[in-house]
Design a protein around this motif. Sequence first.
Motif, PDB file in Angstrom:
ATOM      1  N   PHE A 183       0.803  -1.215   0.000  1.00 61.64           N
ATOM      2  CA  PHE A 183       0.000   0.000   0.000  1.00 61.64           C
ATOM      3  C   PHE A 183       0.841   1.272   0.000  1.00 61.64           C
ATOM      4  O   PHE A 183       0.326   2.365   0.138  1.00 61.64           O
ATOM      5  CB  PHE A 183      -0.967   0.008   1.190  1.00 61.64           C
ATOM      6  N   GLY A 184       2.128   1.133  -0.149  1.00 59.73           N
ATOM      7  CA  GLY A 184       3.008   2.298  -0.184  1.00 59.73           C
ATOM      8  C   GLY A 184       2.855   3.067  -1.485  1.00 59.73           C
ATOM      9  O   GLY A 184       2.683   2.478  -2.548  1.00 59.73           O
ATOM     10  N   GLU A 185       2.873   4.359  -1.384  1.00 58.94           N
ATOM     11  CA  GLU A 185       2.786   5.195  -2.581  1.00 58.94           C
ATOM     12  C   GLU A 185       4.189   5.609  -3.012  1.00 58.94           C
ATOM     13  O   GLU A 185       5.014   5.965  -2.195  1.00 58.94           O
ATOM     14  CB  GLU A 185       1.956   6.446  -2.290  1.00 58.94           C
ATOM     15  N   THR A 186       4.415   5.548  -4.289  1.00 60.09           N
ATOM     16  CA  THR A 186       5.685   5.991  -4.836  1.00 60.09           C
ATOM     17  C   THR A 186       5.429   7.076  -5.860  1.00 60.09           C
ATOM     18  O   THR A 186       4.313   7.237  -6.345  1.00 60.09           O
ATOM     19  CB  THR A 186       6.446   4.828  -5.497  1.00 60.09           C
ATOM     20  N   HIS A 187       6.450   7.807  -6.163  1.00 64.36           N
ATOM     21  CA  HIS A 187       6.386   8.872  -7.163  1.00 64.36           C
ATOM     22  C   HIS A 187       5.340   9.934  -6.816  1.00 64.36           C
ATOM     23  O   HIS A 187       4.659  10.467  -7.689  1.00 64.36           O
ATOM     24  CB  HIS A 187       6.140   8.300  -8.561  1.00 64.36           C
ATOM     25  N   GLU A 198       6.554  15.433 -14.860  1.00 65.90           N
ATOM     26  CA  GLU A 198       7.033  15.332 -16.233  1.00 65.90           C
ATOM     27  C   GLU A 198       7.547  16.708 -16.636  1.00 65.90           C
ATOM     28  O   GLU A 198       6.852  17.704 -16.487  1.00 65.90           O
ATOM     29  CB  GLU A 198       5.875  14.906 -17.138  1.00 65.90           C
ATOM     30  N   ASN A 199       8.779  16.773 -17.139  1.00 65.78           N
ATOM     31  CA  ASN A 199       9.344  18.065 -17.521  1.00 65.78           C
ATOM     32  C   ASN A 199       8.833  18.501 -18.893  1.00 65.78           C
ATOM     33  O   ASN A 199       8.048  17.794 -19.528  1.00 65.78           O
ATOM     34  CB  ASN A 199      10.880  18.049 -17.445  1.00 65.78           C
ATOM     35  N   THR A 250      12.531  13.071 -11.474  1.00 66.51           N
ATOM     36  CA  THR A 250      12.395  12.605 -10.090  1.00 66.51           C
ATOM     37  C   THR A 250      13.250  13.404  -9.104  1.00 66.51           C
ATOM     38  O   THR A 250      13.360  13.030  -7.942  1.00 66.51           O
ATOM     39  CB  THR A 250      12.778  11.114  -9.981  1.00 66.51           C
ATOM     40  N   SER A 251      13.837  14.521  -9.545  1.00 66.43           N
ATOM     41  CA  SER A 251      14.738  15.276  -8.670  1.00 66.43           C
ATOM     42  C   SER A 251      14.014  15.799  -7.423  1.00 66.43           C
ATOM     43  O   SER A 251      14.547  15.711  -6.310  1.00 66.43           O
ATOM     44  CB  SER A 251      15.412  16.418  -9.423  1.00 66.43           C
ATOM     45  N   PHE A 252      12.812  16.318  -7.584  1.00 67.99           N
ATOM     46  CA  PHE A 252      12.063  16.820  -6.427  1.00 67.99           C
ATOM     47  C   PHE A 252      11.656  15.656  -5.533  1.00 67.99           C
ATOM     48  O   PHE A 252      11.696  15.759  -4.305  1.00 67.99           O
ATOM     49  CB  PHE A 252      10.848  17.627  -6.879  1.00 67.99           C
ATOM     50  N   GLU A 253      11.292  14.535  -6.139  1.00 66.84           N
ATOM     51  CA  GLU A 253      10.947  13.326  -5.387  1.00 66.84           C
ATOM     52  C   GLU A 253      12.120  12.920  -4.482  1.00 66.84           C
ATOM     53  O   GLU A 253      11.945  12.648  -3.298  1.00 66.84           O
ATOM     54  CB  GLU A 253      10.625  12.185  -6.354  1.00 66.84           C
ATOM     55  N   LYS A 254      13.323  12.909  -5.040  1.00 68.27           N
ATOM     56  CA  LYS A 254      14.506  12.521  -4.275  1.00 68.27           C
ATOM     57  C   LYS A 254      14.785  13.506  -3.146  1.00 68.27           C
ATOM     58  O   LYS A 254      15.151  13.112  -2.035  1.00 68.27           O
ATOM     59  CB  LYS A 254      15.709  12.398  -5.203  1.00 68.27           C
ATOM     60  N   GLU A 255      14.593  14.784  -3.411  1.00 70.19           N
ATOM     61  CA  GLU A 255      14.789  15.798  -2.367  1.00 70.19           C
ATOM     62  C   GLU A 255      13.788  15.602  -1.229  1.00 70.19           C
ATOM     63  O   GLU A 255      14.142  15.659  -0.058  1.00 70.19           O
ATOM     64  CB  GLU A 255      14.632  17.192  -2.970  1.00 70.19           C
ATOM     65  N   MET A 256      12.537  15.346  -1.585  1.00 67.41           N
ATOM     66  CA  MET A 256      11.503  15.168  -0.568  1.00 67.41           C
ATOM     67  C   MET A 256      11.730  13.899   0.248  1.00 67.41           C
ATOM     68  O   MET A 256      11.471  13.875   1.452  1.00 67.41           O
ATOM     69  CB  MET A 256      10.111  15.140  -1.218  1.00 67.41           C
TER      70      MET A 256
END
Length: 96
Positions: A17-21, A26-27, A34-40
């Motif tokens: 049930f984990g959410e990813t992304h 999309e640029n 995924t740069s913001f994803e990695k920062e968060m």
Amino acid sequence: MEQAAGKLLQQVPNNTFGETHLYTVENERGETDTSFEKEMIGIEATAAKLIDAIEGAVEQGRAPTFSASEKANLDLFFKQHGNANLPPISSEKPIP
């Protein structure tokens, strides 16, 4: 197990049930960014440790204590999650 395209996929229960992304975008070229994803992920992982420390302190009947950089990281976490109206805990900048 999860059904996708007519196939059953095995999945670890912790990930079911984990959410990813959550923060993937999309640029302008149509590529996944995924740069913001990695920062968060980094911000949330740091905050999780600090929130665990808060819970541990409360369970022991004491107030948690944090360094200035830990307070700044908590500030950043709460601001990133829509709680910008909270007063800052620290005047320092968070450590990445």
